[in-house]
Design a protein around this motif. Structure first.
Motif, PDB file in Angstrom:
ATOM      1  N   GLN A  79       0.888  -1.328  -0.087  1.00  0.00           N
ATOM      2  CA  GLN A  79       0.046  -0.084   0.006  1.00  0.00           C
ATOM      3  C   GLN A  79       0.767   1.257   0.037  1.00  0.00           C
ATOM      4  N   GLN A  80       2.086   1.049  -0.035  1.00  0.00           N
ATOM      5  CA  GLN A  80       2.876   2.281  -0.200  1.00  0.00           C
ATOM      6  C   GLN A  80       3.162   2.671  -1.683  1.00  0.00           C
ATOM      7  N   PRO A  81       3.451   4.004  -1.681  1.00  0.00           N
ATOM      8  CA  PRO A  81       3.902   4.984  -0.992  1.00  0.00           C
ATOM      9  C   PRO A  81       2.422   5.658   0.062  1.00  0.00           C
ATOM     10  N   HIS A  82       1.414   5.201  -0.543  1.00  0.00           N
ATOM     11  CA  HIS A  82       0.122   5.846  -0.051  1.00  0.00           C
ATOM     12  C   HIS A  82       0.083   6.021   1.506  1.00  0.00           C
ATOM     13  N   LEU A  83       0.689   4.892   1.943  1.00  0.00           N
ATOM     14  CA  LEU A  83       0.612   4.869   3.690  1.00  0.00           C
ATOM     15  C   LEU A  83       1.905   5.594   4.344  1.00  0.00           C
ATOM     16  N   GLY A  84       2.724   6.251   3.532  1.00  0.00           N
ATOM     17  CA  GLY A  84       3.965   6.772   3.928  1.00  0.00           C
ATOM     18  C   GLY A  84       3.857   7.739   5.142  1.00  0.00           C
ATOM     19  N   ASN A  85       4.901   8.156   5.508  1.00  0.00           N
ATOM     20  CA  ASN A  85       5.130   9.114   6.548  1.00  0.00           C
ATOM     21  C   ASN A  85       5.067  10.637   5.941  1.00  0.00           C
ATOM     22  N   LEU A  86       5.209  10.718   4.710  1.00  0.00           N
ATOM     23  CA  LEU A  86       4.993  12.195   4.068  1.00  0.00           C
ATOM     24  C   LEU A  86       3.647  12.516   4.060  1.00  0.00           C
ATOM     25  N   ALA A  87       3.165  13.708   3.530  1.00  0.00           N
ATOM     26  CA  ALA A  87       1.877  14.184   3.578  1.00  0.00           C
ATOM     27  C   ALA A  87       0.869  13.645   2.537  1.00  0.00           C
ATOM     28  N   LEU A  88       0.831  12.475   2.457  1.00  0.00           N
ATOM     29  CA  LEU A  88      -0.002  11.480   1.494  1.00  0.00           C
ATOM     30  C   LEU A  88      -1.306  11.530   2.259  1.00  0.00           C
ATOM     31  N   LEU A  89      -2.338  11.077   1.240  1.00  0.00           N
ATOM     32  CA  LEU A  89      -3.615  10.911   1.948  1.00  0.00           C
ATOM     33  C   LEU A  89      -4.046  12.315   1.923  1.00  0.00           C
ATOM     34  N   ASP A  90      -3.767  13.188   1.521  1.00  0.00           N
ATOM     35  CA  ASP A  90      -4.431  14.449   1.792  1.00  0.00           C
ATOM     36  C   ASP A  90      -5.217  14.962   0.679  1.00  0.00           C
ATOM     37  N   THR A  91      -5.613  14.222  -0.250  1.00  0.00           N
ATOM     38  CA  THR A  91      -6.636  14.713  -1.288  1.00  0.00           C
ATOM     39  C   THR A  91      -7.393  13.501  -1.674  1.00  0.00           C
ATOM     40  N   TRP A  92      -8.642  13.913  -2.149  1.00  0.00           N
ATOM     41  CA  TRP A  92      -9.598  12.655  -2.606  1.00  0.00           C
ATOM     42  C   TRP A  92      -8.730  11.970  -3.829  1.00  0.00           C
ATOM     43  N   GLY A 134      -2.405  -8.079  15.676  1.00  0.00           N
ATOM     44  CA  GLY A 134      -2.754  -7.012  16.314  1.00  0.00           C
ATOM     45  C   GLY A 134      -1.999  -5.713  15.989  1.00  0.00           C
ATOM     46  N   GLN A 135      -0.713  -6.131  15.753  1.00  0.00           N
ATOM     47  CA  GLN A 135       0.411  -5.044  15.200  1.00  0.00           C
ATOM     48  C   GLN A 135       0.070  -4.563  13.657  1.00  0.00           C
ATOM     49  N   LEU A 136      -0.269  -5.695  12.978  1.00  0.00           N
ATOM     50  CA  LEU A 136      -0.530  -5.298  11.729  1.00  0.00           C
ATOM     51  C   LEU A 136      -1.790  -4.185  11.523  1.00  0.00           C
ATOM     52  N   LEU A 137      -2.739  -4.492  12.414  1.00  0.00           N
ATOM     53  CA  LEU A 137      -4.171  -3.611  12.150  1.00  0.00           C
ATOM     54  C   LEU A 137      -3.953  -2.397  12.932  1.00  0.00           C
ATOM     55  N   ALA A 138      -2.939  -2.299  13.865  1.00  0.00           N
ATOM     56  CA  ALA A 138      -2.729  -1.085  14.377  1.00  0.00           C
ATOM     57  C   ALA A 138      -1.762  -0.076  13.634  1.00  0.00           C
ATOM     58  N   GLN A 139      -0.878  -0.748  13.033  1.00  0.00           N
ATOM     59  CA  GLN A 139      -0.025   0.434  11.988  1.00  0.00           C
ATOM     60  C   GLN A 139      -0.947   0.495  10.825  1.00  0.00           C
ATOM     61  N   TRP A 140      -1.745  -0.200  10.400  1.00  0.00           N
ATOM     62  CA  TRP A 140      -2.572   0.068   9.216  1.00  0.00           C
ATOM     63  C   TRP A 140      -3.570   1.250   9.737  1.00  0.00           C
ATOM     64  N   GLN A 141      -4.046   1.033  10.903  1.00  0.00           N
ATOM     65  CA  GLN A 141      -4.950   1.906  11.188  1.00  0.00           C
ATOM     66  C   GLN A 141      -4.424   3.316  11.569  1.00  0.00           C
ATOM     67  N   ALA A 142      -3.407   3.214  12.145  1.00  0.00           N
ATOM     68  CA  ALA A 142      -2.631   4.575  12.335  1.00  0.00           C
ATOM     69  C   ALA A 142      -2.281   5.256  11.273  1.00  0.00           C
TER      70      ALA A 142
END
Length: 210
Positions: A79-92, A134-142
Motif C-alpha cells: 500500500q506504499q507510498p500511499h501510507l507513508g510518513n509524508l503528507a500523503l492521503l491529503d486529497t480525494w 494486532g500489530q498489523l491492524l494497529a499500524q494500518w489503522q494509524a
C-alpha cells in the motif's frame, strides 16, 4: 515487526535469517503452510538443519511465525507510498489511488492468502498470532487515521468525525471484502465496501454511522 524474540544478530546473521524467512515464504505460497516441511525450506534456501534451528530454536512453529510477520509487513508494503510518513492521503485523488492499490493487491493475491493460511496453522487465538495480527491492524489503522486527520485539517472531511473510528471502518471494509474474496474469488464486495465507505466521508454525505 519482530515478535519472535530472536537474539540480536550480526549483519551477516540477520541476512541469513531473512533469507531463510523469505525462502520459507516462497515455499508456503506454493505449497501451503501445512504441506511445507523444514526439509522443503532447507532445500529452497540451501541451509542446513543446524542453521534452521540456530535462527529458529522453536523449529517450524517459530519459523512460521517469522513468515507471518513478513507477510504482515507485505500487506502494508503493497500500500506504499500511499501510507507513508509524508503528507500523503491529503486529497480525494490520493485516497482513490490508495483504494486502487488495495484492490490491485488482492486481485493479484486471489483466493490464496498466505497470511491467513499461516494464522490458521499457528492458531488464530494463540498470543503470538494475535500479536502479529494486532500489530498489523494497529499500524494500518494509524496510517489511515493520519490521512483522515490531514483531510480534516484541509476541510475535506467533517472535523466532527472521529478519525480513529473512520480508520477502523476502512480497515474493516477491506478485511470484510477480502474475506468474501477468499470465499468466492470475486472482488465485487471489496470494491463496494471501499467505495461506499469513502463516499460517506465526502462533505454532504450521510455519515451518521461514523
Amino acid at each position: 515487526m519482530g515478535g519472535t524474540g530472536a537474539p540480536r544478530l550480526t549483519v551477516k546473521g540477520a541476512a541469513t535469517r531473512r533469507r531463510i524467512v523469505e525462502g520459507a515464504a516462497v515455499e508456503i505460497r506454493e505449497r501451503g503452510a501445512s504441506a511445507t516441511t523444514l526439509d522443503d525450506i532447507r532445500a529452497h534456501t540451501a541451509t542446513s538443519k543446524g542453521q534452521i534451528f540456530h535462527y529458529f530454536p522453536g523449529g517450524k512453529e517459530e519459523l512460521l511465525l517469522a513468515v507471518a510477520e513478513l507477510e504482515a509487513e507485505r500487506v502494508l508494503d503493497d500500500q506504499q507510498p500511499h501510507l507513508g510518513n509524508l503528507a500523503l492521503l491529503d486529497t480525494w485523488e490520493a485516497w482513490q489511488d490508495w483504494r486502487d492499490a488495495v484492490v490491485r493487491r488482492y486481485e493479484r493475491q486471489g483466493v490464496n492468502c498466505p497470511l491467513g493460511a499461516l494464522m490458521f496453522e499457528l492458531g488464530r487465538t494463540t498470543p503470538a498470532s494475535q500479536a502479529v495480527t494486532g500489530q498489523l491492524l494497529a499500524q494500518w489503522q494509524a496510517a489511515l487515521r493520519a490521512g483522515v486527520r490531514r483531510m480534516q485539517d484541509g476541510g475535506r472531511i467533517d472535523a466532527e468525525l472521529d478519525a480513529d473510528t473512520v480508520a477502523a471502518a476502512l480497515v474493516a471494509a477491506v478485511e470484510g471484502g477480502v474475506t468474501i474474496l477468499l470465499a468466492t474469488g470475486a472482488l465485487t464486495h471489496l470494491e463496494a465496501a471501499l467505495d461506499t465507505t469513502l463516499s460517506l466521508l465526502r462533505p454532504g454525505a450521510s455519515a451518521s454511522g461514523m
